[in-house]
Design a protein around this motif. Structure first.
Motif, PDB file in Angstrom:
ATOM      1  N   THR A   1       1.103  -1.315   0.376  1.00 53.65           N
ATOM      2  CA  THR A   1      -0.369   0.123  -0.146  1.00 53.65           C
ATOM      3  C   THR A   1       1.068   1.466   0.616  1.00 53.65           C
ATOM      4  OG1 THR A   1      -1.977  -1.030   0.929  1.00 53.65           O
ATOM      5  CG2 THR A   1      -2.023   1.271   1.499  1.00 53.65           C
ATOM      6  N   GLY A   2       0.731   2.143  -0.769  1.00 56.01           N
ATOM      7  CA  GLY A   2       1.217   3.525  -0.526  1.00 56.01           C
ATOM      8  C   GLY A   2       0.614   4.769  -0.376  1.00 56.01           C
ATOM      9  N   LEU A   3       1.323   5.881   0.404  1.00 60.92           N
ATOM     10  CA  LEU A   3       0.186   7.005   0.802  1.00 60.92           C
ATOM     11  C   LEU A   3       1.716   7.864   0.086  1.00 60.92           C
ATOM     12  CD1 LEU A   3      -1.044   7.682   3.462  1.00 60.92           C
ATOM     13  CD2 LEU A   3       0.314   9.340   3.557  1.00 60.92           C
ATOM     14  N   ASP A   4       0.604   9.194  -0.507  1.00 64.05           N
ATOM     15  CA  ASP A   4       1.389  10.144  -0.585  1.00 64.05           C
ATOM     16  C   ASP A   4       0.066  12.050  -0.430  1.00 64.05           C
ATOM     17  OD1 ASP A   4       4.500  10.505  -1.931  1.00 64.05           O
ATOM     18  OD2 ASP A   4       2.472  12.247  -2.490  1.00 64.05           O
ATOM     19  N   CYS A   5       1.277  12.470  -0.879  1.00 65.06           N
ATOM     20  CA  CYS A   5       0.208  13.712  -0.383  1.00 65.06           C
ATOM     21  C   CYS A   5      -0.287  14.398  -1.883  1.00 65.06           C
ATOM     22  CB  CYS A   5       0.797  14.806   0.581  1.00 65.06           C
ATOM     23  SG  CYS A   5       2.297  15.921  -0.129  1.00 65.06           S
ATOM     24  N   SER A   6       0.284  14.231  -3.000  1.00 65.20           N
ATOM     25  CA  SER A   6       0.536  14.484  -3.770  1.00 65.20           C
ATOM     26  C   SER A   6      -0.425  14.050  -4.900  1.00 65.20           C
ATOM     27  CB  SER A   6       2.192  14.656  -3.945  1.00 65.20           C
ATOM     28  OG  SER A   6       1.945  15.178  -5.996  1.00 65.20           O
ATOM     29  N   PRO A   7      -1.037  14.279  -5.290  1.00 69.23           N
ATOM     30  CA  PRO A   7      -2.029  13.510  -6.548  1.00 69.23           C
ATOM     31  C   PRO A   7      -1.260  13.268  -7.392  1.00 69.23           C
ATOM     32  CG  PRO A   7      -3.470  15.608  -5.456  1.00 69.23           C
ATOM     33  CD  PRO A   7      -1.983  15.298  -5.002  1.00 69.23           C
ATOM     34  N   SER A   8      -0.546  14.468  -7.688  1.00 73.37           N
ATOM     35  CA  SER A   8       0.179  13.849  -9.391  1.00 73.37           C
ATOM     36  C   SER A   8       0.783  12.660  -9.238  1.00 73.37           C
ATOM     37  CB  SER A   8       0.795  15.106  -9.345  1.00 73.37           C
ATOM     38  OG  SER A   8       0.057  16.244  -9.875  1.00 73.37           O
ATOM     39  N   MET A   9       1.466  12.174  -7.779  1.00 71.72           N
ATOM     40  CA  MET A   9       2.497  11.766  -7.796  1.00 71.72           C
ATOM     41  C   MET A   9       1.363  10.593  -7.800  1.00 71.72           C
ATOM     42  SD  MET A   9       5.717  13.011  -7.540  1.00 71.72           S
ATOM     43  CE  MET A   9       6.906  13.468  -6.879  1.00 71.72           C
ATOM     44  N   LEU A  10       0.930  10.211  -6.851  1.00 70.43           N
ATOM     45  CA  LEU A  10      -0.083   8.985  -6.910  1.00 70.43           C
ATOM     46  C   LEU A  10      -0.921   8.392  -8.170  1.00 70.43           C
ATOM     47  CD1 LEU A  10      -2.560   9.870  -3.274  1.00 70.43           C
ATOM     48  CD2 LEU A  10      -0.357   8.177  -3.999  1.00 70.43           C
ATOM     49  N   GLU A  11      -1.004   9.692  -9.118  1.00 67.45           N
ATOM     50  CA  GLU A  11      -1.293   8.900 -10.530  1.00 67.45           C
ATOM     51  C   GLU A  11      -0.787   8.699 -10.755  1.00 67.45           C
ATOM     52  OE1 GLU A  11      -3.111  11.613 -14.641  1.00 67.45           O
ATOM     53  OE2 GLU A  11      -2.657  12.790 -12.528  1.00 67.45           O
ATOM     54  N   ALA A  12       0.797   8.883 -10.677  1.00 69.48           N
ATOM     55  CA  ALA A  12       2.250   7.606 -11.272  1.00 69.48           C
ATOM     56  C   ALA A  12       1.890   6.810 -10.962  1.00 69.48           C
ATOM     57  CB  ALA A  12       3.198   9.091 -11.502  1.00 69.48           C
ATOM     58  N   ALA A  13       2.174   6.355  -9.612  1.00 71.36           N
ATOM     59  CA  ALA A  13       2.099   4.913  -9.018  1.00 71.36           C
ATOM     60  C   ALA A  13       0.897   3.885  -9.828  1.00 71.36           C
ATOM     61  CB  ALA A  13       2.131   5.771  -7.865  1.00 71.36           C
ATOM     62  N   ARG A  14      -0.525   4.589 -10.074  1.00 62.45           N
ATOM     63  CA  ARG A  14      -0.399   4.009 -10.116  1.00 62.45           C
ATOM     64  C   ARG A  14      -1.295   3.673 -11.544  1.00 62.45           C
ATOM     65  NH1 ARG A  14      -4.299   7.565  -6.996  1.00 62.45           N
ATOM     66  NH2 ARG A  14      -5.140   6.560  -5.066  1.00 62.45           N
ATOM     67  N   GLU A  15      -0.093   4.182 -11.883  1.00 66.71           N
ATOM     68  CA  GLU A  15      -0.115   4.455 -13.808  1.00 66.71           C
ATOM     69  C   GLU A  15       0.825   3.393 -13.588  1.00 66.71           C
ATOM     70  OE1 GLU A  15       1.424   5.969 -17.618  1.00 66.71           O
ATOM     71  OE2 GLU A  15       0.794   7.411 -16.512  1.00 66.71           O
TER      72      GLU A  15
END
Length: 263
Positions: free
Chosen positions: A69-83
């Motif tokens: 499971t990953g957590l981050d405060c940046s929606p842009s970072m999470l978008e890249a992680a999900r991709e």
């Protein structure tokens, strides 16, 4: 402090990680972490990465065998992680100082290069220890390093306003919060950033696991319950770490080749 939610910061982070020095540093970080967690059981174990960014280390933990499971405060970072990881991991938006999880919800928690970018690093460690039932691993770039001295070099980093911490300051913060547990400490990347490249001398200088505090990147692994290694020493040395690193190196090489081809 660095605004991790801004597109400019995400772009700078991506450029750094795709640079030769950034790729070299990521491989070194993987090697350090693989060494520190080599005694942890993985199959069926839940792992939370706090500050997962674009998911490159999250992918390593997945290949190590954890349910990640990953957590981050940046929606842009999470978008890249999900991709990058797709359905192989769950991702949450949130702050490291206030994790949206129950006590002991995860077996293990990783806090990678987060403490330098928050106002209250002790709160981050307290939260990580709260949601971890078995162990925590923390990595931090050290102010007692040649990397710190070379921080003003061109291309030396993606963030010029990090709060530089000494590895012993991090160790002290952890000791203040952990009553019992087994601590393991290591570091890597001895040379300045200009030596973070693939060359015989540079590889020799920067790829060896070092005593705590000697290298640019220091790591502390805490087994909260004094758990001992579940992997025999010879297996750990000869099988566990190479299998993780080889999978990650293959993925890194594939992505780098794809980037070169696209250009």
């Amino acid at each position: 402090m660095t605004n991790w939610t801004s597109k400019e910061t995400v772009d700078k982070y991506t450029q750094w990680n795709e640079s030769p020095a950034g790729v070299f540093a990521l491989r070194a970080k993987m090697k350090l972490i693989a060494d520190l967690i080599s005694g942890w059981p993985r199959r069926g174990r839940r792992f939370l990465e706090v500050g997962c960014a674009a998911g490159r280390m999250t992918e390593m933990f997945y290949h190590a065998g954890f349910d990640v499971t990953g957590l981050d405060c940046s929606p842009s970072m999470l978008e890249a992680a999900r991709e990058l990881l797709g359905q192989r991991a769950e991702f949450f938006l949130g702050k490291a100082e206030h994790l949206p999880f129950e006590d002991r919800q995860f077996d293990y928690v990783g806090v990678g290069s987060v403490l330098e970018f928050v106002d209250d690093p002790e709160a981050v460690l307290e939260e990580a220890l709260r949601v971890a039932s078995r162990g925590v691993i923390v990595t931090v770039y050290s102010k007692w390093s040649l990397y710190y001295l070379s921080r003003n070099c061109s291309g030396a980093d993606f963030a010029d306003d990090r709060t530089w911490l000494s590895p012993f300051a991090v160790d002290r913060m952890l000791r203040n919060q952990v009553e019992t547990g087994l601590f393991t400490r290591r570091s890597i990347l001895l040379g300045p950033v200009c030596t973070w490249r693939d060359a015989p001398v540079c590889n020799w200088l920067n790829s060896s696991i070092l005593p705590y505090g000697f290298g640019a990147l220091s790591g502390v692994c805490i087994d909260k319950n004094d758990t001992k290694m579940t992997i025999p020493l010879m297996v750990k040395k000869c099988s566990a770490k190479p299998s993780i690193l080889n999978a990650c190196r293959t993925n890194l090489a594939a992505r780098n080749s794809a980037s070169t081809f696209d250009k």
